[in-house]
Write a protein that holds these residues in place. Structure first.
Motif, mmCIF file in Angstrom:
data_model
loop_
_atom_site.group_PDB
_atom_site.id
_atom_site.type_symbol
_atom_site.label_atom_id
_atom_site.label_comp_id
_atom_site.label_asym_id
_atom_site.label_seq_id
_atom_site.Cartn_x
_atom_site.Cartn_y
_atom_site.Cartn_z
ATOM 1 N N UNK A 111 0.842 -1.200 0.000
ATOM 2 C CA UNK A 111 0.000 0.000 0.000
ATOM 3 C C UNK A 111 0.873 1.244 0.000
ATOM 4 N N UNK A 112 0.240 2.377 -0.243
ATOM 5 C CA UNK A 112 0.969 3.648 -0.295
ATOM 6 C C UNK A 112 1.167 4.229 1.098
ATOM 7 N N UNK A 113 0.104 4.200 1.928
ATOM 8 C CA UNK A 113 0.196 4.767 3.258
ATOM 9 C C UNK A 113 -0.344 3.784 4.290
ATOM 10 N N UNK A 114 0.295 3.752 5.444
ATOM 11 C CA UNK A 114 -0.121 2.816 6.487
ATOM 12 C C UNK A 114 -0.340 3.550 7.801
ATOM 13 N N UNK A 115 -1.168 2.932 8.646
ATOM 14 C CA UNK A 115 -1.388 3.421 9.997
ATOM 15 C C UNK A 115 -1.315 2.255 10.961
ATOM 16 N N UNK A 138 6.898 9.805 5.583
ATOM 17 C CA UNK A 138 6.010 10.251 4.508
ATOM 18 C C UNK A 138 5.023 9.185 4.063
ATOM 19 N N UNK A 139 5.193 7.946 4.532
ATOM 20 C CA UNK A 139 4.259 6.863 4.195
ATOM 21 C C UNK A 139 3.341 6.510 5.370
ATOM 22 N N UNK A 140 3.462 7.223 6.472
ATOM 23 C CA UNK A 140 2.835 6.876 7.751
ATOM 24 C C UNK A 140 1.787 7.926 8.117
ATOM 25 N N UNK A 141 0.534 7.491 8.278
ATOM 26 C CA UNK A 141 -0.516 8.446 8.642
ATOM 27 C C UNK A 141 -0.635 8.628 10.148
ATOM 28 N N UNK A 142 0.023 7.768 10.927
ATOM 29 C CA UNK A 142 -0.004 7.897 12.373
ATOM 30 C C UNK A 142 -0.394 6.613 13.068
ATOM 31 N N UNK A 171 -9.597 7.089 7.790
ATOM 32 C CA UNK A 171 -10.035 8.454 7.488
ATOM 33 C C UNK A 171 -8.856 9.391 7.269
ATOM 34 N N UNK A 172 -7.732 9.085 7.885
ATOM 35 C CA UNK A 172 -6.528 9.903 7.682
ATOM 36 C C UNK A 172 -5.806 9.562 6.375
ATOM 37 N N UNK A 173 -6.243 8.486 5.726
ATOM 38 C CA UNK A 173 -5.626 8.128 4.443
ATOM 39 C C UNK A 173 -4.903 6.811 4.414
ATOM 40 N N UNK A 174 -5.010 6.003 5.478
ATOM 41 C CA UNK A 174 -4.327 4.706 5.492
ATOM 42 C C UNK A 174 -4.956 3.748 4.481
#
Length: 226
Positions: A111-115, A138-142, A171-174
């Motif tokens: 995936x592009x972004x992970x949480x 930069x790949x981490x939404x939190x 919701x943050x983009x994960x």
């Protein structure tokens, strides 16, 4: 693959309940692979890694367990990966995986972004620090905490809190969510069904990677080309 290949999964805390939960999770992998998979706890360690000082205290215990137990690969079953770098430095020829590091690296390939769903605010701090040290901010939404601990997370009653945390991360983009504790493994399937995104269990991720590394190592032991 030889019949003697073995993975030792180390629960670096002293909770027998958490060790049993990890052992139950890896049972799926025992059914799928010829590799022997053993799970053990760490007597004398804290019951969970609540603070950085817990991880620091556990590190030499992990090294001792690796030195005293022969295996083809070792998995440290705690998202904080206590003792991982020191164990790799001490035993450079051994396959030693941390389930937190491995789950994060798997997420990058899917995936592009992970949480990360974390146990508590203190866990969140450690996870943010780990992500910065890995250069992956930069790949981490939190991380989103559920105000719990490793022993409580073995209970299915925490599913609603897990789901709420996962929804916040999505919701943050994960695009993918990681469960941030080894004792959260049993939440992976219901979370994936309800969140609608892939969920990575760090224990399963590291165990499957260890099986692959063993196969790779054995496959590279070739005789001379004829």
């Amino acid at each position: 693959m030889t019949d003697t290949a073995r993975i030792l999964v180390i629960n670096p805390n002293s909770s027998e309940l958490v060790t049993a939960a990890i052992d139950q999770e890896v049972e799926h992998f025992r059914a799928l692979s010829p590799v022997r998979i053993d799970v053990r706890g760490t007597p004398g360690a804290p019951p969970g890694v609540s603070y950085q000082r817990d991880a620091d205290d556990i590190a030499p215990m992990v090294r001792r367990i690796v030195s005293e137990n022969e295996a083809d690969a070792y998995v440290i079953a705690c998202f904080s990966d206590p003792g991982l770098l020191g164990a790799r430095e001490t035993f450079p020829g051994k396959i030693i995986l941390g389930c937190g590091e491995n789950a994060i690296l798997q997420a990058l390939t899917e995936a592009d972004q992970f949480g990360i769903i974390s146990l508590s605010i203190l866990s969140t701090y450690r996870q943010r620090r780990k992500i910065r040290m890995m250069g992956l901010a930069d790949r981490y939404v939190g991380s989103q905490g559920i105000a719990s601990n490793a022993v409580e997370a073995t209970s299915p009653e925490l599913l609603d809190r897990m789901l709420e945390a996962g929804q916040t991360l999505v919701a943050r983009g994960a695009d993918i969510v990681l469960t941030g504790c080894a004792s959260m493994s049993h939440f992976r399937e219901p979370l994936e069904e309800r969140l609608g995104v892939r969920v990575i269990d760090p224990v399963g991720s590291a165990v499957s990677a260890a099986i692959g590394r063993i196969i790779l190592k054995q496959g590279q032991r070739r005789g001379p080309v004829r």
